[in-house]
Design a protein around this motif. Structure first.
Motif, PDB file in Angstrom:
ATOM      1  N   GLY A  22     -26.098  46.423 -17.853  1.00  8.07           N
ATOM      2  CA  GLY A  22     -25.094  46.566 -19.039  1.00  8.07           C
ATOM      3  C   GLY A  22     -24.303  47.819 -19.499  1.00  8.07           C
ATOM      4  N   MET A  23     -24.598  48.872 -18.730  1.00  6.83           N
ATOM      5  CA  MET A  23     -23.697  50.053 -18.713  1.00  6.83           C
ATOM      6  C   MET A  23     -22.376  49.853 -17.957  1.00  6.83           C
ATOM      7  N   LYS A  24     -21.553  48.977 -18.857  1.00  8.58           N
ATOM      8  CA  LYS A  24     -20.212  48.961 -18.412  1.00  8.58           C
ATOM      9  C   LYS A  24     -19.767  50.378 -18.305  1.00  8.58           C
ATOM     10  N   MET A  25     -18.360  50.724 -18.026  1.00 11.33           N
ATOM     11  CA  MET A  25     -17.797  51.952 -17.791  1.00 11.33           C
ATOM     12  C   MET A  25     -17.423  52.344 -19.344  1.00 11.33           C
ATOM     13  N   SER A  26     -17.086  51.351 -20.103  1.00 10.26           N
ATOM     14  CA  SER A  26     -16.961  51.562 -21.510  1.00 10.26           C
ATOM     15  C   SER A  26     -18.219  51.956 -22.432  1.00 10.26           C
ATOM     16  N   ARG A  27     -19.292  51.964 -21.611  1.00 12.33           N
ATOM     17  CA  ARG A  27     -20.429  52.093 -22.500  1.00 12.33           C
ATOM     18  C   ARG A  27     -21.059  53.557 -22.001  1.00 12.33           C
ATOM     19  N   MET A  28     -20.371  54.182 -20.862  1.00  8.83           N
ATOM     20  CA  MET A  28     -21.211  55.465 -20.566  1.00  8.83           C
ATOM     21  C   MET A  28     -20.772  56.752 -21.526  1.00  8.83           C
ATOM     22  N   PRO A  29     -21.995  57.452 -21.306  1.00  2.00           N
ATOM     23  CA  PRO A  29     -21.829  58.567 -22.449  1.00  2.00           C
ATOM     24  C   PRO A  29     -20.404  59.372 -22.034  1.00  2.00           C
ATOM     25  N   LEU A  30     -19.742  59.859 -22.929  1.00  2.00           N
ATOM     26  CA  LEU A  30     -18.515  60.738 -22.700  1.00  2.00           C
ATOM     27  C   LEU A  30     -18.840  61.873 -21.495  1.00  2.00           C
ATOM     28  N   LEU A  31     -20.047  62.524 -21.489  1.00  2.00           N
ATOM     29  CA  LEU A  31     -20.292  63.389 -20.598  1.00  2.00           C
ATOM     30  C   LEU A  31     -19.915  62.950 -18.996  1.00  2.00           C
ATOM     31  N   VAL A  32     -20.313  61.677 -18.833  1.00  2.00           N
ATOM     32  CA  VAL A  32     -20.413  60.956 -17.652  1.00  2.00           C
ATOM     33  C   VAL A  32     -18.825  60.869 -17.324  1.00  2.00           C
ATOM     34  N   TRP A  33     -18.064  60.366 -18.129  1.00  2.00           N
ATOM     35  CA  TRP A  33     -16.701  60.243 -18.091  1.00  2.00           C
ATOM     36  C   TRP A  33     -15.902  61.429 -17.733  1.00  2.00           C
ATOM     37  N   THR A  45     -31.839  48.642 -19.840  1.00  2.00           N
ATOM     38  CA  THR A  45     -30.560  47.595 -20.045  1.00  2.00           C
ATOM     39  C   THR A  45     -30.163  48.349 -21.220  1.00  2.00           C
ATOM     40  N   VAL A  46     -28.757  48.257 -21.268  1.00  2.00           N
ATOM     41  CA  VAL A  46     -27.980  48.903 -22.626  1.00  2.00           C
ATOM     42  C   VAL A  46     -27.160  47.850 -22.854  1.00  2.00           C
ATOM     43  N   HIS A  47     -26.817  47.740 -24.401  1.00  2.85           N
ATOM     44  CA  HIS A  47     -25.878  47.007 -24.853  1.00  2.85           C
ATOM     45  C   HIS A  47     -24.753  47.761 -25.494  1.00  2.85           C
ATOM     46  N   SER A  48     -24.688  48.863 -25.672  1.00  6.20           N
ATOM     47  CA  SER A  48     -23.767  49.612 -26.356  1.00  6.20           C
ATOM     48  C   SER A  48     -23.820  50.998 -26.050  1.00  6.20           C
ATOM     49  N   ARG A  49     -23.019  51.887 -26.384  1.00  3.76           N
ATOM     50  CA  ARG A  49     -22.754  53.287 -25.980  1.00  3.76           C
ATOM     51  C   ARG A  49     -23.928  54.251 -26.446  1.00  3.76           C
ATOM     52  N   ARG A  50     -24.794  53.933 -27.509  1.00  2.00           N
ATOM     53  CA  ARG A  50     -26.068  54.536 -27.875  1.00  2.00           C
ATOM     54  C   ARG A  50     -26.870  53.747 -27.802  1.00  2.00           C
ATOM     55  N   PRO A  51     -27.753  53.540 -26.843  1.00  2.00           N
ATOM     56  CA  PRO A  51     -28.918  52.584 -26.529  1.00  2.00           C
ATOM     57  C   PRO A  51     -30.181  52.909 -27.406  1.00  2.00           C
ATOM     58  N   LEU A  52     -30.285  54.216 -27.507  1.00  2.00           N
ATOM     59  CA  LEU A  52     -31.262  54.689 -28.497  1.00  2.00           C
ATOM     60  C   LEU A  52     -30.968  54.627 -30.085  1.00  2.00           C
ATOM     61  N   TRP A  53     -29.862  54.816 -30.736  1.00  2.00           N
ATOM     62  CA  TRP A  53     -29.340  54.273 -31.793  1.00  2.00           C
ATOM     63  C   TRP A  53     -29.735  52.869 -32.134  1.00  2.00           C
ATOM     64  N   ASP A  54     -29.171  52.153 -31.119  1.00  2.00           N
ATOM     65  CA  ASP A  54     -29.723  50.586 -31.370  1.00  2.00           C
ATOM     66  C   ASP A  54     -31.274  50.475 -31.622  1.00  2.00           C
ATOM     67  N   LEU A  55     -31.927  51.156 -30.711  1.00  2.00           N
ATOM     68  CA  LEU A  55     -33.590  50.905 -31.127  1.00  2.00           C
ATOM     69  C   LEU A  55     -34.108  51.430 -32.289  1.00  2.00           C
ATOM     70  N   LYS A  56     -33.378  52.605 -32.666  1.00  2.00           N
ATOM     71  CA  LYS A  56     -33.855  53.157 -33.782  1.00  2.00           C
ATOM     72  C   LYS A  56     -33.567  52.641 -34.918  1.00  2.00           C
ATOM     73  N   HIS A  57     -31.995  51.952 -34.855  1.00  3.25           N
ATOM     74  CA  HIS A  57     -31.419  51.163 -36.234  1.00  3.25           C
ATOM     75  C   HIS A  57     -31.315  49.782 -35.829  1.00  3.25           C
ATOM     76  N   ASP A  75     -22.761  45.684 -32.568  1.00  2.00           N
ATOM     77  CA  ASP A  75     -22.037  45.131 -33.585  1.00  2.00           C
ATOM     78  C   ASP A  75     -20.602  45.441 -33.795  1.00  2.00           C
ATOM     79  N   TYR A  76     -20.451  46.753 -33.375  1.00  2.00           N
ATOM     80  CA  TYR A  76     -19.050  47.287 -33.823  1.00  2.00           C
ATOM     81  C   TYR A  76     -18.214  47.468 -32.228  1.00  2.00           C
ATOM     82  N   GLU A  77     -18.739  47.344 -31.245  1.00  2.00           N
ATOM     83  CA  GLU A  77     -17.969  47.856 -29.948  1.00  2.00           C
ATOM     84  C   GLU A  77     -17.274  46.620 -29.406  1.00  2.00           C
TER      85      GLU A  77
END
Lengths: 352, 201, 560
Positions: free
Chosen positions: C203-214, C539-551, C558-560
């Motif tokens: 699920g971690m497409k290039m567009s979902r990697m943390p900016l540090l990784v980029w 498995t991730v669905h967005s750029r901030r997987p833990l934000w998704d879990l916490k919220h 929903d926004y990406e």
């Protein structure tokens, strides 16, 4: 101070100190007592650089004030206060319009700055050389400067004499520069920007001081142990004084030493020692090219590339052991006995 | 917000199969880019110093088109490709033949280079210290030859494994990565041929 | 909607067994685990930070007053050479590769780097390079006999490095040490690129990697293109010195300027290679402590790639005084000025991230705030220097030294300190002391500004760099004294930092797996992570997987 204000106090103190520093720095620089202040131009190249620098400073300082204030404001206004709810703020992911605006505006600033800069580059590097220019060939050595005036038949070292340039009838000095060994750089801040002096390459620059005076500078490209003491002294003189100096420099060393027995003896010592391998004294058997030309040594205020005052005491100590002044200088200690040392010193002080 | 347990997000339903490129291939491509950058600088030196030697011998006087070695090296790219595709299809004997042919052709290339250098040094008096041409020629061609040698060593190891019967279909990706390196070495030769022997003469 | 699985803290049974010192050392020396290698890189770099800092301190004592005799010119020239070489190749690169090594697999949900043994090899090769460089203090013979370290400057211009002007072997220690460091850098960069492309979790497409990784991806790609030219130039220099070739031999028609081109084709991208990870740290820390997602993720990616790309074309702004001619100078002025556009975009995006957020001034954020202001100033002095005529005056003067230290210390070291405080809990399980951290910050800030703000002035007043002394009467004395005093504050600040790191290891508060309430995958595993990183591949669905879990009511997906 309540806890929530401590970070603001900290940040404000920080930023105010920063801005004060900038203003202070700038003020200091423009009024500083320094013979090598780039903001105290005395020739056209230095003047052009000064004016484009002022434009550039005003642009960059403005950018700093605007962006810095916004940043400071954001940090203060949006700081977390202890009584705040634990909810997260609204998550804003981006905005294309905003991105576009802060891309376009910097591009415009860049274009403006680029065009101003290009104009100065062309004005300095692409203007044609006038007929009346004085030509000087500059050769950088480890750790001294050789100056040759091909059209005038003058060879000297470390102290560059040039005529001032009257704006009505300009007589700039054109320097054609190369190195005999490693890379150096010719920098006299009040007259022009620096230009590197590189072996197997000829770089040219020009200077045109308007006021007579002594302009200081030094080598600005690390060239070895005594890079720090490869100083420059540019004597800008009125045309009369300059040509009088030229006339004197064109003469070979005076063979008649009068009653000066010490000097006569010194000349004999000089001509029979290794001195002649490195040094030239026009009109004698000394034709060495590795070290500075000494024909008019005594007419110079300093020696060892501007780092030592030219007095008999200093000269004696230098000849005895150059490393005591300039460790790493390429002149070896000459191992003369005291008597010969005094004699040679006496001889050299007659070379006006 | 602090649990004692870590919470790892997982998804029981699989999205379309998650396939990422092969590590070996990506790694080799990176290495090739880095090596290309090194070679580029030697090419730049060669081109920059064309015509600037203070003394002879000069390229036009002493260089001859290395047709034989070029044919050897370029064909070796075909043989290594043959070896890789044979392995992929499970034809182990063909793979061995392909590898052996590649090693042979590569060695012929090196021998021919050695012969050329012997001639240049002993008959024409051109060494690395003779002039700028000598400096840039030997360094560029020598750097390339070193890479050929390294490639030959790797290919010989692969040949040994293949001869011992231990090369399997599962290894075809790795052999392909090695062949990528070999193709790179080959394309550098094409550039050397053009710059040194065609344009530079 | 993602499911989750709570996983108990990784229990490392081997901890229960008493191990001899030898076994522990053996484990670290033979490890291929990216986390251990990362920590070794960082420890190694910290040692060289202290040594490089010592070299700088000695120089500042010598320059505090005019005509000083604290060190001889020979020693001073070695000091600035070793200081620059050490800080760039044996502090900066290892430190940043260390953080990358540690964090990237964790952030992409991978088990390790793509080539673990290459990882270990790259570390040991670089480490050997550093030791070799410092061995020169004992073993090399140079211009002045035995025991001389290289004294040719960290960019080792030709023909000063020719055998004629630098006899003996001290220059060769420089060449070989830096060469080995380059090999290590290429190896680690290769690992980073391959890991990033080939080992992301589901699920971690290039567009979902943390900016540090980029940013590390861009930085590593630059390593491939930039390090090669330096390696090639060093091979050429060694051939010149030992085999009699003429690459940079001006007597035989060779060109000194060619070395400069080759060096700066490496050297300029190198400084962007050093600064991109600093951006990476800010990209992770600023959002978390502003409690907002980074503003303009796609623009940040595009700007980072643009910076990487443009930085390959600006090198000759280090050579404006060489006499390239108006066409050459103008081109490089233009290229250098354009790089300010994507750089500015990044600063504005950070500003927009903070705007509307809730800023918490913990120590990592304080360092990042310092980074933001200081990087802004450093970038602006860089724009000043891109105006070639101004550079004709201040190139190779203390103005330039001040500019690049503003970037290297003011931006990179500050961001690094922020990164230390931020990720220390992840690596050790304990928090660093906030109080000591604040002392560290303020002392270092004061020292940094005393030294590097005032250092601009002597440059404007005509003081060149690399001079072991200067005459009174040039107007430089007071400024040099202030600059030297700043060093004292920096030393004390760094002392607090080192003490904090050691003390907190034993007495720090337990941090848990997510002490900062952050959103990227490294916070989804225990602190320190088990050797396998994640018990189950995430498995991730967005750029901030833990934000998704916490919220779960408002996930990023929903926004990406």
């Amino acid at each position: 101070m309540t806890k929530s204000f401590r970070p603001i106090a900290g940040i404000s103190a920080f930023l105010i100190r920063r801005m004060a520093c900038c203003v202070f720095l700038f003020a200091c620089t423009t009024r500083a007592e320094s013979p090598t202040n780039i903001f105290d131009p005395a020739a056209t190249p230095a003047h052009s650089i000064f004016s484009v620098s002022m434009l550039m400073f005003s642009v960059t300082v403005s950018i700093f004030l605007i962006v810095g204030s916004l940043l400071l404001y954001a940090l203060i206004r949006f700081r977390h206060r202890p009584g705040d709810s634990a909810s997260e703020p609204a998550q804003i992911y981006g905005s294309n319009q905003i991105e576009l605006s802060w891309t376009i505006i910097p591009i415009l600033i860049v274009v403006m700055l680029f065009l101003s800069t290009t104009r100065i580059i062309l004005n300095t590097e692409s203007i044609p050389k006038p007929e009346s220019a004085i030509d000087v060939v500059v050769i950088g050595h480890q750790f001294w400067w050789e100056f040759r005036y091909p059209k005038l038949g003058v060879v000297t070292a470390n102290e560059l004499h040039i005529p001032i340039s009257d704006p009505a009838e300009p007589t700039p000095t054109y320097l054609a520069m190369s190195s005999a060994d490693v890379s150096h750089s010719f920098w006299v801040p009040r007259l022009a920007g620096k230009m590197d002096v590189i072996p197997n390459r000829i770089n040219t620059m020009w200077i045109d001081p308007k006021e007579p005076g002594l302009y200081l500078g030094q080598c600005s490209q690390y060239c070895g142990t005594q890079h720090a003491k490869m100083l420059l002294r540019v004597y800008a003189q009125s045309p009369e004084d300059f040509y009088a100096w030229v006339k004197q420099q064109q003469k070979p060393a005076n063979p008649d030493l009068g009653n000066n027995a010490a000097a006569a003896e010194g000349r004999t010592v000089f001509l029979h020692n290794a001195c002649i391998n490195c040094h030239t004294v026009a009109g004698t058997a000394a034709t060495g090219r590795f070290g500075p030309d000494l024909t008019h040594f005594a007419s110079r205020d300093t020696f060892a590339s501007g780092s030592i005052k030219n007095t008999p005491e200093n000269l004696k100590e230098w000849i005895d052991d150059p490393g005591s002044f300039k460790p790493g200088a390429l002149m070896p200690p000459m191992h003369l006995n005291d008597h010969d040392l005094i004699a040679v010193t006496a001889y050299l002080t007659t070379l006006h | 917000m602090m649990n004692t347990a870590s919470t790892i997000p997982i998804d029981a339903q699989l999205e379309p199969p998650w396939v990422l490129p092969n590590r070996g291939t990506v790694g080799m491509v990176c290495l090739i880019v880095a090596e290309a950058a090194i070679f580029m600088i030697f090419f730049v030196s060669y081109i920059f110093y064309l015509g600037k030697s203070l003394t002879g011998p000069y390229p036009a006087q002493v260089l001859e088109l290395p047709i034989f070695s070029t044919i050897c090296l370029l064909s070796s790219s075909f043989t290594v490709h043959f070896a890789v595709s044979s392995l992929r299809k499970g034809k182990f004997r063909n793979c061995t033949i392909g590898l052996a042919a590649t090693v042979l052709l590569g060695s012929l290339f090196l021998l021919e280079t050695a012969r050329e250098w012997y001639h240049l040094i002993h008959d024409e008096g051109l060494t690395i210290r003779t002039n700028l041409f000598g400096t840039t020629f030997y360094s560029l061609v020598g750097l390339h030859a070193t890479h050929v040698l390294v490639g030959l060593i790797m290919l010989s190891i692969a040949l040994g494994i293949s001869l011992g019967g231990r090369m399997k279909e599962a290894h075809s990706e790795r052999l392909e990565v090695l062949s990528l390196y070999w193709h790179f070495v080959d394309s550098i030769w094409v550039a050397v041929f053009l710059v040194v022997y065609v344009i530079g003469r | 909607m993602a499911d989750t699985t709570p996983v108990m803290e990784g229990i490392d049974e081997s901890l229960a067994v008493e191990r001899s010192g030898f076994e522990v050392v053996y484990e670290w020396v033979t490890t291929v685990d990216h986390k251990k290698i990362g920590l070794m890189y960082i420890a190694y770099a910290l040692i060289f930070l202290v040594i490089g800092g010592l070299e700088a301190t000695l120089m500042r004592i010598q320059l505090a007053v005019p005509n000083n005799h604290f060190v001889s010119p020979q020693v001073f020239n070695q000091l600035f050479t070793m200081h620059g070489t050490t800080m760039v190749f044996f502090m900066g690169m290892p430190m940043l590769f260390g953080f990358g090594n540690y964090l990237i697999p964790l952030m992409i949900g991978a088990r390790d780097m793509a080539f673990p043994r290459l990882n270990a090899f790259s570390f040991w090769v670089s480490a050997f390079g550093g030791l070799l460089l410092y061995f020169s203090y004992f073993g090399a013979s140079g211009l002045y006999g035995a025991g001389s370290a290289p004294d040719v400057g960290w960019f080792a211009y030709a023909p000063l490095t020719a055998k004629a002007f630098s006899p003996g072997h001290s220059t060769d220690y420089w060449t070989l040490a830096v060469f080995l460091s380059g090999i290590g850098s290429i190896g680690t960069a290769l690992n980073i690129v391959t890991t990033t492309i080939c080992m992301r979790c589901k699920g971690m497409k290039m567009s979902r990697m943390p900016l540090l990784v980029w940013l590390y991806l861009v930085m590593s790609s630059m390593v491939f293109i930039a390090v090669g030219p330096l390696t090639a130039a060093q091979i050429m220099l060694t051939l010149d010195r030992y085999v009699g070739s003429h690459f940079f031999d001006t007597q035989a028609g060779g060109s000194a300027v060619l070395w400069m081109h080759y060096f700066w084709i490496f050297g300029h991208p190198e400084v962007y290679i050093l600064v991109l990870p600093a951006f990476a740290f800010a990209n992770e820390i600023v959002p978390v402590f502003s409690r907002k997602a980074i503003f303009g993720y796609p623009a940040m990616v595009a700007a980072s790639i643009a910076i990487g790309f443009i930085s390959l074309s600006v090198w000759a702004h280090h050579m404006f005084t060489v006499g390239l001619g108006p066409a050459g100078n103008t081109f490089f002025v233009f290229a250098t000025m354009t790089i300010s556009v994507p750089t500015g975009i990044k600063i504005f995006n950070w500003l927009a991230t903070i705007w509307g957020g809730k800023v918490h001034f913990n120590v990592p954020m304080m360092f990042c705030v310092g980074f933001l202001f200081q990087f802004l100033i450093a970038g602006l002095t860089g724009i000043m220097l891109s105006v070639a005529p101004f550079d004709w005056q201040v190139s190779a003067s203390y103005f330039v030294v001040a500019h690049f230290h503003y970037v290297l210390v003011g931006a990179i070291v500050f961001a690094l300190f922020g990164a230390f405080y931020y990720w220390y809990p992840k690596a050790t399980g304990r928090m660093m002391s906030e109080t000591l951290g604040k002392w560290h910050f303020w002392l270092f800030l004061i020292g940094f500004h005393l030294t590097f703000d005032f250092m601009h002035i002597p440059g404007l007043l005509g003081m060149p760099r690399r001079i072991y002394t200067y005459d009174a009467g040039r107007g430089w004395e007071m400024w040099n004294m202030i600059v030297s005093i700043g060093a004292i504050f920096q030393i004390i600040g760094v002392g607090c930092f080192v003490f904090n790191m050691v003390h907190s290891h034993y007495r720090g508060k337990i941090g848990g797996h997510d002490p900062w309430d952050a959103w990227t995958l490294e916070w989804a595993t225990s602190s320190p992570p088990p050797s396998y990183n994640f018990a189950i591949e995430p498995t991730v669905h967005s750029r901030r997987p833990l934000w998704d879990l916490k919220h779960p009511e408002d996930p990023d997906s929903d926004y990406e």
